[in-house]
Motif scaffolding. Structure first.
Motif, PDB file in Angstrom:
ATOM      1  N   CYS A 402       0.838  -1.201   0.000  1.00 44.11           N
ATOM      2  CA  CYS A 402       0.000   0.000   0.000  1.00 44.11           C
ATOM      3  C   CYS A 402       0.873   1.253   0.000  1.00 44.11           C
ATOM      4  O   CYS A 402       1.910   1.315   0.649  1.00 44.11           O
ATOM      5  CB  CYS A 402      -0.885  -0.020   1.225  1.00 44.11           C
ATOM      6  SG  CYS A 402      -1.972   1.377   1.325  1.00 44.11           S
ATOM      7  N   CYS A 407      -0.374   2.854   6.335  1.00 48.53           N
ATOM      8  CA  CYS A 407      -0.795   1.456   6.194  1.00 48.53           C
ATOM      9  C   CYS A 407       0.356   0.555   5.768  1.00 48.53           C
ATOM     10  O   CYS A 407       0.847  -0.248   6.545  1.00 48.53           O
ATOM     11  CB  CYS A 407      -1.927   1.398   5.179  1.00 48.53           C
ATOM     12  SG  CYS A 407      -2.424  -0.247   4.716  1.00 48.53           S
ATOM     13  N   LYS A 408       0.821   0.733   4.531  1.00 49.64           N
ATOM     14  CA  LYS A 408       1.941  -0.040   3.978  1.00 49.64           C
ATOM     15  C   LYS A 408       1.744  -1.546   4.087  1.00 49.64           C
ATOM     16  O   LYS A 408       2.700  -2.307   4.120  1.00 49.64           O
ATOM     17  CB  LYS A 408       3.254   0.361   4.661  1.00 49.64           C
ATOM     18  CG  LYS A 408       3.680   1.751   4.262  1.00 49.64           C
ATOM     19  CD  LYS A 408       5.098   2.024   4.679  1.00 49.64           C
ATOM     20  CE  LYS A 408       5.591   3.283   4.002  1.00 49.64           C
ATOM     21  NZ  LYS A 408       6.853   3.763   4.517  1.00 49.64           N
ATOM     22  N   HIS A 413      -4.715  -5.547   2.388  1.00 52.29           N
ATOM     23  CA  HIS A 413      -5.291  -5.372   1.053  1.00 52.29           C
ATOM     24  C   HIS A 413      -5.540  -6.706   0.392  1.00 52.29           C
ATOM     25  O   HIS A 413      -6.498  -6.859  -0.366  1.00 52.29           O
ATOM     26  CB  HIS A 413      -4.381  -4.479   0.219  1.00 52.29           C
ATOM     27  CG  HIS A 413      -4.360  -3.067   0.734  1.00 52.29           C
ATOM     28  ND1 HIS A 413      -5.342  -2.167   0.425  1.00 52.29           N
ATOM     29  CD2 HIS A 413      -3.516  -2.427   1.580  1.00 52.29           C
ATOM     30  CE1 HIS A 413      -5.081  -1.015   1.040  1.00 52.29           C
ATOM     31  NE2 HIS A 413      -3.974  -1.159   1.759  1.00 52.29           N
ATOM     32  N   THR A 459      -8.320  -0.936   8.731  1.00 50.95           N
ATOM     33  CA  THR A 459      -7.319  -0.550   7.739  1.00 50.95           C
ATOM     34  C   THR A 459      -7.246   0.970   7.666  1.00 50.95           C
ATOM     35  O   THR A 459      -8.235   1.624   7.359  1.00 50.95           O
ATOM     36  CB  THR A 459      -7.685  -1.145   6.365  1.00 50.95           C
ATOM     37  OG1 THR A 459      -7.816  -2.541   6.521  1.00 50.95           O
ATOM     38  CG2 THR A 459      -6.613  -0.840   5.353  1.00 50.95           C
ATOM     39  N   CYS A 461      -5.593   3.077   5.766  1.00 47.58           N
ATOM     40  CA  CYS A 461      -5.533   3.885   4.549  1.00 47.58           C
ATOM     41  C   CYS A 461      -6.901   4.036   3.888  1.00 47.58           C
ATOM     42  O   CYS A 461      -7.028   4.749   2.906  1.00 47.58           O
ATOM     43  CB  CYS A 461      -4.561   3.247   3.554  1.00 47.58           C
ATOM     44  SG  CYS A 461      -5.099   1.633   3.002  1.00 47.58           S
TER      45      CYS A 461
END
Ligand SMILES: [Zn+2]
Length: 1412
Positions: A402, A407-408, A413, A459, A461
């Motif tokens: 991400c 988030c990364k 995801h 999450t 993001c």
């Protein structure tokens, strides 16, 4: 290499050319073998290339074409040097560098030329690692050209360059295979980097768009190369796992994107097959690869196979089992993570639907069909298995991490993606009826979604604009939209809670869309509670009040939605909207208004629900309005009322509190009004059983004190509304304040005003209607305004301290009516609106009549009449409008101040009254306001009819009976008192003393002075029995004949008391003892002795005074004179005490004065009597019966006569008159009646009193004399009377007894009633013999004949004179008239309407009359 060449290459173009020439020469030398040793040419070449690299590095691109020429000169001479492999490597590196340097936009031509040069040379790999220079050049060239083509700086023809590059790669791979270059790992990395895995979908798409005959030249050698296993160590293969998967994925994309034949090349599948072999011995990847291979093979299937579903289910199960067994052990290993990410991406690919023919159509189609639910269940289970295993994914080159700093995460995801895939797959699924009810797939599907939404919630993001959320919402919306049965709805319900949790992530608009779909789907909800909850969420989400209102109305339109209000459902909804307090208030308010206004009769549970959720007291009272049957509600209102009242003692109430107190009071008031109602049949309220009736029906509570509470409630309500209105007017309402239900306010204020009007409290009612008038004016509530105005227009005696400019309001109302009445028929209005407009027209007529604008009044009445005739439903019915028109016409005639010859004649007032009684009896209510209006009209009519009848020596009890019945039914004390006063007045006029006595007892009871008791009631009733027996006895012993004769005689011979001869007289002594007359009369006129509850209010003081006057009159008639002197003195000072109060008495003041004069004459105080009579003549009342004038005049004249010596009097022509109230209308049929009368009179043993009749000259009242101009001899005082005597008014004829003892009494009763016709005739008629009936019939006949010739219009003076002659000649005939008026009028009802105004039917009878 010489320094010259170095410098030349860096120099100008000619320098470079020179260098090129030198280099060419040099290589020609080499080819001749000159100056070569083993490595020399390549060394020279490398040094030249090195200079070229430097030159390019310095960005000297302007000589690139020359550089290419130089390279072209050198390349064909290059060979790898066996001893020095590094030289070849340096050669390739330099070439790569130069090509790379040229591979940009401005030197594309040279780049292509250079690439051509490189390609023209054989691919030679001296060392294994050399391939990567070649590969790098090919990939760079491919990507460079591709990039430029994308930028459209190259023509389509440049595609050839791409083919060339691919082909060159193929050649390279073949060379590598032949050279057995086992460097797969690095190769894969390089390829994935530049060509496959790491490239975008767009790139892969354009790659797949290249013709397969070109690409195959690269793919085939590549796959062949990869399939060679030259003993690659297993750990290396393990490490390459993700590269392989990445390549597979890229190839899958290419397969899918292939335009001409998707999936045909099966590159991915080929590679997987290769991998399966490669990893055969590497556990546990081998099993995963096998599963993947079969899975992809199944996906790639291009023809339907019968066992497809079974295979697929089996495969899914194997995957799930694999994850379950290996998940725990290998979860943290990279290959496992890669596998999961790979699967996630495959699933995503599976749902690609961008192209027209989705590549995996066949796969999805095969999942449909018979066992489709099972196959989908397996599919969802697979996805869920992946999802659970993917929880441990940390990193993977296959996934894209991400970009959000917060988030990364790859994991989140990836997990979300599985959820999305499941949703999308579900939505692709073709639902058929039998599939809908199958629930096997519910569990895994729900598991996935709940998990997904839980992930989404955490999450960081994600937000309303995140693609994943948008997609999730869209897919969810599709799922919800498809709900078409309870089973599917049950799938939805577990999602509500997770959905509510991710709600902050969803854009408001998107959430609304979801809520709307849920709202629609909720019809399939098995639990109606849940359905309501879900629906409420959608409704509550509406923030636009008007839209919300519309939606709520639709909601409540469904009768099933009546259990709870939307507000309450919403509170318990799984999808509770996060509303601000203001929004909550709005929701409640709109909800409340929708229920109260949209539903005509809101169901009780709904109201109770609203009540539970109420947000302030105002809501309570609004709801209480609809729950008035509920005693608990009334109790709450009462509580609220007293609570607010005690608050008011400490601090001023807010305007909303004032409003609440107003509504609460009305609720309590209406309940109390309802509670005091009794069912009363008209028979029970017969005159002689009234007291018994009151006692027996437990009406002992019925008195003015009890009513006081109701008056207080009503006035309190009006005060609350007024206080609110005052302030609502001054300051604007806040926007977040509860909207005011003005309709409710007006309704309740009207209810309070109507209660006050109906109960008869005029001052309070005036205040109430004045408030309504203002509100109606302010809010442009036209009908409220007109209704309130009508109240004031209808008043005969407008209160003097009224703050109302009636004339201004009338002007305003006229404009309004002009606008309104033509619209009435267009169907937009209710019947009550019709009634209100027409009643206003009627009462405006009476207003104008009071202003002496009689023509205008008549026109208004005519307009009302015409308007009424336009409504079919009113035709032929006796509705309130008709009754009001008749009433106003009656008043116009009856209360006319002077006789105007300009207006045509009308039927006599008594006749009109009879018509009216009939109309009232046939009353037909059409709207909600009709009965209330009738009640008010009747209250006035009772007084007016009594006055009219009493002044004409007759009895009219029609209205009295109806009204008494009505007020007793509704338990109204003051109105009952008014009726009884009228009745008492009538009794006194007719000299029914026992009845009068009974009325006084009733009045004392109702005035809460002396309650009736059982013993009191029984006395008259026990005494009544012998009286009746005495009545009945004569029948048997032969006196019946006499009685019947007497009855007949009573019809024509109105001799006072004669009719009571046998019946009433014995009662006197008995009543005397127990009667209230033993009480002091002075209590009525002394403020100190009056009961406290009557002192407060002027109206009650007046009532009490009037009772006193009548009581005094009763005492007088009974010759109990001891208190009377004192009483009349005190009454006189009472009258002078307060002029406003005296004005309130109205015509009763005149009655009192007449009684007084009469008494004075009896006391032989003739001079005083004359003075009072003269004063009485001067009394001006605005609207008053003309006969008061006659009566005063007759008293005056009598007193004057009595003053004179007796001898003089004899000289006058005295005629014997047996009839009172002689009407000159009576013609013909005199003889028969007269003879009968004479016979019967002589038959009676009693001495016939003699009457004196005064000449008309003497009797002519001062008023109206001026209007006698129509007579031919007008203007002269002593001429015979002409038109100035109103025939309709039944000109009063004074009766004087010869017997001096009778003089005052009989004279007073211009008055004394002749007959008990209305009572005795009907009673006897049923009891006596047929002969008597025949006799009566005869009389009736006479009457009818008599009637036909009445009222001749004064067309000519001759006719008038003639008429008077005959009248005078047969004056005795007049006596008939008195008796016959009542029955006659029923026939002559329509006669005498204004000719020019009268419709057709009347003109016929008019002509007939004129002929006469
Ligand atoms: Zn993220």
């Amino acid at each position: 290499m010489s320094a010259d060449i170095v410098n030349q290459l860096k120099g100008t173009r000619s320098d470079v050319k020179a260098a090129a020439t030198t280099i060419e020469w040099k290589f020609r030398e080499f080819s001749k073998g000159i100056g070569t040793n083993d490595a020399y040419p390549i060394r020279f070449e490398l040094s030249v290339l090195r200079q070229l690299c430097l030159a390019l590095k310095d960005n000297l691109h302007q000589h690139a074409d020359l550089y290419c020429d130089i390279v072209a000169t050198m390349l064909p001479h290059m060979e790898p040097c066996e001893e020095k492999p590094s030289l070849w490597e340096a050669h390739l590196t330099s070439l790569r560098y130069i090509h790379h340097g040229l591979c940009q936009e401005k030197t594309l031509k040279e780049c292509q030329k250079m690439y051509g040069l490189i390609r023209s040379q054989r691919c030679r790999l001296q060392e294994e690692g050399d391939y990567k220079f070649y590969l790098d050049i090919h990939l760079t060239h491919f990507n460079g050209i591709h990039l430029q083509m994308q930028k459209q700086t190259l023509p389509i023809a440049a595609t050839d360059q791409l083919y060339d590059a691919l082909e060159a790669m193929g050649v390279l791979f073949d060379t590598m295979r032949q050279r057995k270059v086992a460097k797969n790992a690095a190769l894969l990395v390089q390829l994935n980097e530049a060509l496959f895995m790491k490239r975008s979908r767009g790139f892969l798409k354009s790659l797949s768009a290249l013709p397969s005959e070109c690409t195959v030249k690269m793919y085939d050698p590549l796959l062949k190369l990869l399939s060679c296993n030259w003993g690659i160590p297993s750990f290396e293969l393990s490490n390459q796992f993700s590269e392989y998967l990445g390549l597979v994925l890229a190839l899958m994309h290419i397969d899918i994107f292939s335009i001409e034949a998707p999936l045909q090349q099966q590159l991915a599948l080929q590679l997987l097959r290769i991998c399966r072999d490669l990893y055969r011995n590497i556990s546990p990847q081998n099993y995963a690869i096998q599963l993947l291979y079969y899975y992809v093979k199944l996906l790639y299937g291009r023809e339907a196979t019968p066992t497809f579903k079974l295979t697929y289910i089996d495969l899914c199960k194997k995957f799930v089992a694999f994850f379950e067994h290996k998940g725990a052990t290998h979860a943290k290993e990279q290959w496992f993570m890669d596998l999961l990410v790979f699967l996630q991406r495959v699933q995503t690919l599976l749902l690609q639907s961008s192209s027209k023919a989705p590549p995996f159509d066949i796969f999805w189609q095969q999942l449909e069909g018979d066992d489709s639910p099972k196959a989908y269940t397996a599919h969802f289970q697979l996805l869920y298995g992946c999802l659970v295993a993917a929880v441990n994914v940390v990193r993977s080159p296959l996934g894209t991490s991400c970009t959000s700093d917060a988030c990364k995460s790859i994991r989140r995801h990836c997990l979300l993606s599985f959820g999305m895939c499941a949703l999308e797959a579900f939505n692709n699924w073709q639902h058929t009826t039998e599939k809908m009810t199958d629930r096997t797939h519910h569990k895994p599907f729900l598991n996935i979604l709940v998990y997904t939404m839980d992930v989404a919630k955490n999450t960081k993001c994600l937000g309303p604009t995140a693609a994943e959320i948008v997609k999730l919402v869209r897919q969810l919306a599709l799922v919800i939209e498809r709900v078409a049965c309870p089973e599917q709805m049950s799938l939805l319900l577990p999602l509500m809670e997770p959905l509510q949790q991710i709600r902050p992530l969803i854009a408001i608009h998107d959430m609304h869309c979801l809520l709307r779909r849920i709202y629609k789907a909720s019809v399939h909800c098995q639990s109606s509670d849940m359905a309501n909850r879900l629906q409420s969420s959608y409704l509550a989400a509406q923030t636009n009040p008007s839209r919300l209102h519309t939606q709520l109305c639709v909601h409540y339109h469904n009768a099933k939605n009546s259990e709870k209000c939307v507000y309450e459902w919403h509170e318990s909804s799984p999808l509770l909207n996060p509303l601000t307090p203001a929004q909550k208030n709005q929701l409640y308010d709109v909800d409340l208004l929708a229920v109260l206004h949209f539903l005509s009769a809101p169901p009780l549970p709904l109201l109770q629900s609203l009540l539970r959720c109420r947000r302030n007291d105002y809501h309570l009272v609004l709801l209480a309005r609809k729950m008035r049957a509920d005693s608990e509600m009334v109790r709450q209102c009462e509580e609220l009322r007293s609570q607010l009242q005690s608050t008011a003692l400490q601090q001023p109430l807010t305007r909303m509190q004032e409003l609440a107190i107003g509504h609460a009071s009305v609720s309590v008031l209406l309940e109390a009004l309802e509670a005091q109602k009794t069912k009363v049949s008209i028979k029970e309220t017969a005159e002689n059983s009234l007291e018994t009736f009151i006692v027996k029906n437990n009406l002992l509570e019925l008195n003015i004190k009890r009513e006081h509470r109701l008056v207080a409630l009503a006035t309190g309500a009006i005060a609350g509304f007024a206080a609110f209105f005052q302030r609502a007017d001054q300051e604007p309402l806040d926007c977040d304040e509860t909207p005011i239900d003005w309709e409710a306010l007006i309704d309740d204020a009207v209810a309070a005003a109507m209660a006050l009007s109906s109960m008869g409290y005029m001052a309070q009612a005036d205040d109430a209607w004045l408030l309504l008038l203002r509100i109606g004016r302010m809010l442009d509530e036209r009908f409220t305004y007109l209704r309130a105005l009508t109240h004031f227009l209808a008043q005969d005696h407008p209160s003097p301290n009224q703050q109302l400019q009636l004339s201004e309001e009338v002007d305003r109302a006229q404009e309004l009516l002009n606008d309104l009445w033509p619209q009435l028929k267009n169907g937009h209005f209710f019947k009550r609106h019709h009634t209100i407009v027409m009643l206003c027209l009627c009462h405006m007529a009476s207003y104008y009549a009071r202003q002496d604008c009689l023509c205008h009044a008549q026109l208004l009445l005519l307009q009302a009449e015409e308007l009424r005739s336009e409504f079919d439903e009113r035709l032929g019915k006796s509705d309130i409008v008709l009754i009001t028109i008749q009433t106003v016409r009656f008043r116009l005639e009856y209360q006319r101040k002077k006789r105007s010859s300009g207006l045509p004649r009308m039927p006599t007032p008594l006749r009109q009254l009879d018509t009216l009684v009939d109309s009232v009896r046939n009353f037909y209510g059409l709207s909600s306001v009709d009965l209330g209006a009738l009640q008010l009209l009747l209250a006035d009519l009772v007084r007016e009819s009594t006055e009219c009848a009493a002044n004409r020596l007759t009895e009219r009890l029609g209205f009295t009976g109806i009204m008494l019945n009505m007020v007793l039914q509704s338990g109204m004390a003051l109105r009952a008192i008014e009726v009884l006063i009228s009745w008492l007045w009538m009794n006194l006029q007719m000299e029914y003393l026992d009845k009068a006595q009974s009325k006084l007892r009733l009045l004392d009871h109702l005035l809460a002075i002396k309650p009736l008791s059982l013993t009191l009631v029984e006395q008259p009733s026990t005494k009544g029995v012998p009286a009746i027996a005495a009545k009945d006895d004569p029948k048997s012993n032969g006196i019946s004949e006499l009685t019947s004769n007497m009855l007949l005689m009573q019809l024509v011979e109105p001799i006072r008391k004669q009719n009571q001869l046998d019946v009433a007289t014995p009662k006197f002594p008995a009543i005397h003892d127990s009667s209230p007359s033993s009480l002091q009369l002075q209590r009525y006129v002394s403020k100190q002795e009056a009961p406290p509850h009557l002192r407060e209010c002027m109206q009650l003081q007046c009532i009490y005074f009037i009772v006193g006057c009548l009581h005094a009159r009763l005492s007088f008639l009974k010759r109990e004179n001891d208190q009377l002197d004192d009483f009349y003195v005190r009454a006189g000072s009472w009258l002078q005490e307060d002029s406003a109060r005296t004005a309130t008495l109205g015509s009763m003041h005149l009655v009192q004065e007449l009684y007084h004069v009469n008494y004075l004459r009896y006391r032989k105080k003739h001079k005083e009597a004359i003075r009072y009579a003269e004063a009485g003549l001067m009394l001006k009342c605005q609207t008053v019966d003309i006969n008061y004038g006659f009566n005063f005049m007759s008293q005056l004249k009598t007193a004057q006569v009595e003053l004179r010596p007796a001898g003089k009097e004899k000289a006058k022509t005295l005629r014997r008159a047996l009839a009172f109230n002689t009407s000159p209308e009576i013609k013909g049929r005199k003889a028969l009646v007269e003879t009968t009368a004479k016979t019967k009179a002589s038959a009676s043993a009693r001495k016939t009193p003699r009457f004196k009749i005064y000449t008309e000259l003497e009797l002519r009242p001062p008023i109206g004399s001026g209007s006698s101009s129509s007579s031919s001899k007008s203007g002269i005082e002593n001429t015979p009377p002409s038109d100035h005597v109103d025939l309709n008014a039944c000109q009063a004829i004074e009766i004087s007894d010869d017997d001096s003892a009778f003089v005052p009494a009989s004279a007073a009763a211009a008055v004394a009633a002749p007959l008990k016709r209305s009572q005795s005739v009907p009673v006897k008629a049923t009891k006596t013999r047929s002969a008597r009936v025949r006799n009566q019939l005869k009389v009736a006949e006479i009457i009818e004949l008599d009637d036909t010739v009445e009222v001749t219009p004064p067309t000519t003076s001759a006719a008038t004179a003639k008429r008077y002659q005959t009248t005078d000649a047969r004056s005795t005939r007049a006596r008939n008239r008195q008796a016959e008026e009542t029955p006659a009028t029923t026939r002559g009802r329509t006669r005498g309407k204004v000719p020019e105004l009268t419709p057709q039917p009347e003109t016929v009878s008019l002509r007939r009359r004129q002929r006469n």
